[in-house]
Design a protein around this motif. Sequence first.
Motif, PDB file in Angstrom:
ATOM      1  N   ARG A 124       0.836  -1.203   0.000  1.00  0.00           N
ATOM      2  CA  ARG A 124       0.000   0.000   0.000  1.00  0.00           C
ATOM      3  C   ARG A 124       0.869   1.251   0.000  1.00  0.00           C
ATOM      4  O   ARG A 124       0.584   2.204  -0.721  1.00  0.00           O
ATOM      5  CB  ARG A 124      -0.939   0.017   1.206  1.00  0.00           C
ATOM      6  CG  ARG A 124      -1.879   1.229   1.217  1.00  0.00           C
ATOM      7  CD  ARG A 124      -2.838   1.208   2.386  1.00  0.00           C
ATOM      8  NE  ARG A 124      -2.140   1.400   3.649  1.00  0.00           N
ATOM      9  CZ  ARG A 124      -2.746   1.372   4.831  1.00  0.00           C
ATOM     10  NH1 ARG A 124      -4.041   1.120   4.913  1.00  0.00           N
ATOM     11  NH2 ARG A 124      -2.054   1.556   5.943  1.00  0.00           N
ATOM     12  N   TRP A 125       1.930   1.244   0.806  1.00  0.00           N
ATOM     13  CA  TRP A 125       2.841   2.387   0.819  1.00  0.00           C
ATOM     14  C   TRP A 125       3.436   2.598  -0.572  1.00  0.00           C
ATOM     15  O   TRP A 125       3.530   3.728  -1.065  1.00  0.00           O
ATOM     16  CB  TRP A 125       3.973   2.171   1.827  1.00  0.00           C
ATOM     17  CG  TRP A 125       4.890   3.359   1.904  1.00  0.00           C
ATOM     18  CD1 TRP A 125       4.776   4.424   2.746  1.00  0.00           C
ATOM     19  CD2 TRP A 125       6.034   3.614   1.078  1.00  0.00           C
ATOM     20  NE1 TRP A 125       5.778   5.336   2.497  1.00  0.00           N
ATOM     21  CE2 TRP A 125       6.574   4.867   1.478  1.00  0.00           C
ATOM     22  CE3 TRP A 125       6.650   2.924   0.037  1.00  0.00           C
ATOM     23  CZ2 TRP A 125       7.695   5.424   0.870  1.00  0.00           C
ATOM     24  CZ3 TRP A 125       7.770   3.478  -0.582  1.00  0.00           C
ATOM     25  CH2 TRP A 125       8.282   4.708  -0.157  1.00  0.00           C
ATOM     26  N   GLY A 126       3.823   1.503  -1.223  1.00  0.00           N
ATOM     27  CA  GLY A 126       4.390   1.623  -2.567  1.00  0.00           C
ATOM     28  C   GLY A 126       3.406   2.215  -3.556  1.00  0.00           C
ATOM     29  O   GLY A 126       3.760   3.084  -4.363  1.00  0.00           O
ATOM     30  N   LEU A 127       2.152   1.764  -3.490  1.00  0.00           N
ATOM     31  CA  LEU A 127       1.124   2.280  -4.396  1.00  0.00           C
ATOM     32  C   LEU A 127       0.788   3.734  -4.104  1.00  0.00           C
ATOM     33  O   LEU A 127       0.335   4.468  -4.983  1.00  0.00           O
ATOM     34  CB  LEU A 127      -0.133   1.422  -4.307  1.00  0.00           C
ATOM     35  CG  LEU A 127       0.000  -0.006  -4.854  1.00  0.00           C
ATOM     36  CD1 LEU A 127      -1.223  -0.836  -4.490  1.00  0.00           C
ATOM     37  CD2 LEU A 127       0.202   0.022  -6.363  1.00  0.00           C
ATOM     38  N   GLU A 128       0.997   4.142  -2.857  1.00  0.00           N
ATOM     39  CA  GLU A 128       0.715   5.529  -2.482  1.00  0.00           C
ATOM     40  C   GLU A 128       1.902   6.457  -2.711  1.00  0.00           C
ATOM     41  O   GLU A 128       1.807   7.653  -2.440  1.00  0.00           O
ATOM     42  CB  GLU A 128       0.310   5.600  -1.005  1.00  0.00           C
ATOM     43  CG  GLU A 128      -1.052   4.999  -0.728  1.00  0.00           C
ATOM     44  CD  GLU A 128      -1.419   5.050   0.747  1.00  0.00           C
ATOM     45  OE1 GLU A 128      -2.622   4.943   1.043  1.00  0.00           O
ATOM     46  OE2 GLU A 128      -0.514   5.208   1.598  1.00  0.00           O
ATOM     47  N   ASN A 129       2.989   5.912  -3.225  1.00  0.00           N
ATOM     48  CA  ASN A 129       4.183   6.728  -3.454  1.00  0.00           C
ATOM     49  C   ASN A 129       4.781   6.489  -4.840  1.00  0.00           C
ATOM     50  O   ASN A 129       5.990   6.574  -5.028  1.00  0.00           O
ATOM     51  CB  ASN A 129       5.224   6.440  -2.372  1.00  0.00           C
ATOM     52  CG  ASN A 129       4.837   7.016  -1.027  1.00  0.00           C
ATOM     53  OD1 ASN A 129       5.111   8.179  -0.715  1.00  0.00           O
ATOM     54  ND2 ASN A 129       4.162   6.200  -0.213  1.00  0.00           N
ATOM     55  N   LEU A 130       3.919   6.214  -5.789  1.00  0.00           N
ATOM     56  CA  LEU A 130       4.377   6.039  -7.163  1.00  0.00           C
ATOM     57  C   LEU A 130       4.794   7.388  -7.757  1.00  0.00           C
ATOM     58  O   LEU A 130       4.185   8.417  -7.479  1.00  0.00           O
ATOM     59  CB  LEU A 130       3.267   5.445  -8.025  1.00  0.00           C
ATOM     60  CG  LEU A 130       2.918   3.968  -7.807  1.00  0.00           C
ATOM     61  CD1 LEU A 130       1.723   3.599  -8.666  1.00  0.00           C
ATOM     62  CD2 LEU A 130       4.108   3.084  -8.126  1.00  0.00           C
ATOM     63  N   SER A 131       5.807   7.354  -8.578  1.00  0.00           N
ATOM     64  CA  SER A 131       6.233   8.547  -9.301  1.00  0.00           C
ATOM     65  C   SER A 131       6.756   8.096 -10.654  1.00  0.00           C
ATOM     66  O   SER A 131       7.952   7.876 -10.842  1.00  0.00           O
ATOM     67  CB  SER A 131       7.311   9.306  -8.528  1.00  0.00           C
ATOM     68  OG  SER A 131       7.672  10.498  -9.220  1.00  0.00           O
ATOM     69  N   LYS A 212       3.193   7.254   6.437  1.00  0.00           N
ATOM     70  CA  LYS A 212       4.618   6.994   6.239  1.00  0.00           C
ATOM     71  C   LYS A 212       5.044   5.624   6.709  1.00  0.00           C
ATOM     72  O   LYS A 212       6.124   5.154   6.364  1.00  0.00           O
ATOM     73  CB  LYS A 212       5.434   8.068   6.978  1.00  0.00           C
ATOM     74  CG  LYS A 212       5.209   9.468   6.410  1.00  0.00           C
ATOM     75  CD  LYS A 212       5.986  10.497   7.217  1.00  0.00           C
ATOM     76  CE  LYS A 212       5.727  11.911   6.660  1.00  0.00           C
ATOM     77  NZ  LYS A 212       6.449  12.946   7.457  1.00  0.00           N
ATOM     78  N   LEU A 213       4.210   4.933   7.497  1.00  0.00           N
ATOM     79  CA  LEU A 213       4.548   3.627   8.069  1.00  0.00           C
ATOM     80  C   LEU A 213       5.833   3.728   8.888  1.00  0.00           C
ATOM     81  O   LEU A 213       6.881   3.275   8.480  1.00  0.00           O
ATOM     82  CB  LEU A 213       4.691   2.568   6.975  1.00  0.00           C
ATOM     83  CG  LEU A 213       3.388   2.091   6.298  1.00  0.00           C
ATOM     84  CD1 LEU A 213       3.689   1.020   5.297  1.00  0.00           C
ATOM     85  CD2 LEU A 213       2.414   1.551   7.333  1.00  0.00           C
TER      86      LEU A 213
END
Length: 213
Positions: A124-131, A212-213
């Motif tokens: 989820r963190w990865g999907l919320e921090n795509l660039s 930010k986990l």
Amino acid sequence: YLLLWGWGVMNSTALREAQATGYPRDKMMGIWWAGAEPDVKDVAEGAKGYSALTLQHGAEPNSKVVKDMLDLVYAKGQGAGPKNEVGQVLYMRGLLSAMLGVEGVRKAQERYGKGKVMTGEQVRWGLENLSLDQKTLDAMGFAGVMRPVQTSCLDHMGSSWVRVHTWNGSKWEFNSDWYQADEKVLRPMVMLASGKYAEEKKLKPRTPEECKL
């Protein structure tokens, strides 16, 4: 304009009725749910002039990612689904969804450990921090297929751009540049509706710090 909101057989039926009654198809517009090949192919010439919004390009036989799918997957007999659908709107939508999922995991591994199995929270963190900028998309073979995407905890969508394509009787053709939604109008509506939903369901919205986990 007559706006089509559904998908599949509902749209083809509406287009057939428009043809039967003489309603001009160039006065009909569909949202992105109503702008793929299954919506028009059975009506063919009868749907000519019908337009719809699209979030990504379909029918891009010259794009690298389509060529790669045909050469590296279908040519080896490993393709899933009809070969002639590769590059069509729904095929590309599924392909993009798969790519975004993979890139979400890749982003998570950059933070939590390359090669490791990620937890749901980490993905989820990865999907919320795509660039995914244009250079990155080009390198993956998606040049000209989609616009750059950048997500965050507060913006899971990452992009609010669409194009208009028109059915010419046998395929979709683009007839517009990219249009962006007016976030000054839409964002307050989204926040109001989501806040009301959270209140009704007794949910506590996450803060940016909690993301930010």
